[in-house]
Motif scaffolding. Structure first.
Motif, PDB file in Angstrom:
ATOM      1  N   ASP A 140       0.856  -1.184   0.000  1.00 39.74           N
ATOM      2  CA  ASP A 140       0.000   0.000   0.000  1.00 39.74           C
ATOM      3  C   ASP A 140       0.889   1.230   0.000  1.00 39.74           C
ATOM      4  O   ASP A 140       1.751   1.383   0.874  1.00 39.74           O
ATOM      5  CB  ASP A 140      -0.914   0.019   1.232  1.00 39.74           C
ATOM      6  N   ASN A 161      -4.657   1.741  -9.295  1.00 41.41           N
ATOM      7  CA  ASN A 161      -5.360   2.896  -8.746  1.00 41.41           C
ATOM      8  C   ASN A 161      -6.241   3.521  -9.816  1.00 41.41           C
ATOM      9  O   ASN A 161      -5.973   3.403 -11.019  1.00 41.41           O
ATOM     10  CB  ASN A 161      -4.383   3.947  -8.214  1.00 41.41           C
ATOM     11  N   GLY A 182      -2.555   6.098  -2.315  1.00 43.76           N
ATOM     12  CA  GLY A 182      -3.666   5.164  -2.353  1.00 43.76           C
ATOM     13  C   GLY A 182      -3.483   4.070  -3.378  1.00 43.76           C
ATOM     14  O   GLY A 182      -4.315   3.160  -3.484  1.00 43.76           O
ATOM     15  N   THR A 183      -2.381   4.125  -4.140  1.00 41.91           N
ATOM     16  CA  THR A 183      -2.061   3.044  -5.062  1.00 41.91           C
ATOM     17  C   THR A 183      -1.737   1.791  -4.252  1.00 41.91           C
ATOM     18  O   THR A 183      -1.031   1.856  -3.247  1.00 41.91           O
ATOM     19  CB  THR A 183      -0.872   3.442  -5.953  1.00 41.91           C
ATOM     20  N   THR A 184      -2.245   0.624  -4.679  1.00 38.30           N
ATOM     21  CA  THR A 184      -2.198  -0.560  -3.840  1.00 38.30           C
ATOM     22  C   THR A 184      -2.250  -1.832  -4.676  1.00 38.30           C
ATOM     23  O   THR A 184      -2.560  -1.781  -5.875  1.00 38.30           O
ATOM     24  CB  THR A 184      -3.388  -0.540  -2.853  1.00 38.30           C
ATOM     25  N   ARG A 227      -8.963  -1.912  -7.821  1.00 36.38           N
ATOM     26  CA  ARG A 227      -9.828  -0.747  -7.701  1.00 36.38           C
ATOM     27  C   ARG A 227     -10.928  -0.824  -8.763  1.00 36.38           C
ATOM     28  O   ARG A 227     -10.636  -1.094  -9.935  1.00 36.38           O
ATOM     29  CB  ARG A 227      -9.028   0.539  -7.901  1.00 36.38           C
TER      30      ARG A 227
END
Length: 351
Positions: A123, A315, A196-198, A202
């Protein structure tokens, strides 16, 4: 981190879609702390790679990326020293382009996050990038025998300096190098704040009850993936607005034009649910986002037996208005689709 394939689709105009990191791009980070089980570890960066295993320095001057640097003073004048990926050949429809992605933050490190050392799940709380887009082809490094080895056995075309290949394009297979000067100054500079890229997927769904109305001419009766709040902040629904509503047509007296695509002559976006890519029904292979349905950026994480990980970061973002040429050219305010697959290899630092 070494990317094996990636994708950035920025804005609703389609011009900045299809930018993907070249093979050979490297991002190195430092672990700064771990929990008591030494499983979930915080990291930050970028930092320099170990030149004994990777003899390519990716800390470069923005005003001349053939120069290596350690800080802005070494770049002269108004130059900035940034960690970057090698030049990326791409096509925007039928237009050749060359992109340069670098890391830049207004406060603190531009990359920070947490990785699970058992699963590889990652994360990113901070992932601040800028994409510089040049219209025209990337300068080619031709004839280099062994890429990424630090030995300049090739030559920049045409009749340029000697070069070592530092990147190999994926969507457009072109061999590029930091040793080969840029063919032109950037037309666009697109900031991508990717916090918030994980490795978790998404998904966006076009919900007519919550998504904002578009504001572009001829599109004001349909819903948009992204809008802006009355104070100018990007949003997907009213709940994200501290003031006013999501979908404002003007902010500070300036018109805000939002849409899902810029397909000409009333065309629609033909969205492929398998590839998660869209092409306009009219126009010359113009990229687009759909008006209906859903958008999926796939994330994943897998640990291997040799201690490395294969992760896919994902994301979906809404970016605000940037003003000037950037908004009408690239389609901002608007969405950004981000997906990147990396091989993550832990390294040991000897005290």
């Amino acid at each position: 981190m070494i990317p094996q394939g990636s994708r950035f689709d920025a804005g609703f105009s389609g011009l900045a879609h299809g930018v993907g990191l070249s093979a050979g791009s490297v991002l190195t980070v430092d672990v700064v702390s771990c929990d008591a089980d030494c499983r979930r570890c915080e990291f930050s960066g970028p930092t320099r790679a170990d030149l004994s295993t990777r003899p390519v320095i990716n800390q470069r001057c923005l005003n001349d990326y053939t120069k290596t640097c350690r800080d802005d003073t070494e770049c002269g004048g108004s130059g900035a020293c940034r960690y970057m990926f090698p030049p990326i050949p791409a096509k925007a429809g039928t237009i050749d382009s060359c992109a340069l992605i670098y890391f830049q933050s207004t406060a603190g490190p531009p990359v920070a996050g947490v990785i699970d050392l058992l699963t590889g799940e990652t994360d990113l709380s901070v992932f601040d990038m800028v994409i510089d887009v040049v219209v025209g082809t990337c300068t080619v490094c031709d004839g280099d025998i062994t890429p990424f080895d630090g030995t300049k056995s090739g030559r920049c075309l045409p009749a340029g300096p000697e070069c070592d290949v530092h990147g190999v394009g994926t969507s457009v297979v072109t061999r590029t190098s930091f040793d080969c000067p840029s063919s032109a100054p950037p037309l666009l500079s697109i900031p991508i704040p990717g916090g918030g890229t994980t490795t978790t997927s998404r998904v966006w769904a076009m919900d007519p009850a919550t998504r904002p109305l578009c504001t572009a001419t001829g599109a004001t009766t349909k819903r948009c993936w992204c809008g802006v709040c009355s104070d100018g902040a990007p949003c997907t629904s009213n709940t994200q607005c501290a003031v006013g509503t999501c979908g404002a047509a003007t902010v500070g007296g300036l018109a805000i034009l939002t849409n899902n695509h810029a397909c000409p002559m009333g065309g629609t976006c033909n969205w492929n649910a398998v590839t998660q890519r869209g092409l306009c029904s009219t126009g010359a292979a113009k990229a687009c986002f759909p008006d209906l349905g859903s958008i999926l950026a796939r994330g994943s994480a897998e640990a291997s037996s040799n201690g490395s990980y294969t992760i896919q970061l994902a994301n979906l973002l809404c970016l605000p208005s940037f003003g000037g040429l950037l908004d009408p050219t690239s389609g901002f305010p608007g969405p950004v689709y981000f997906q990147a697959r990396f091989k993550v290899t832990p390294r040991t630092v000897t005290p």
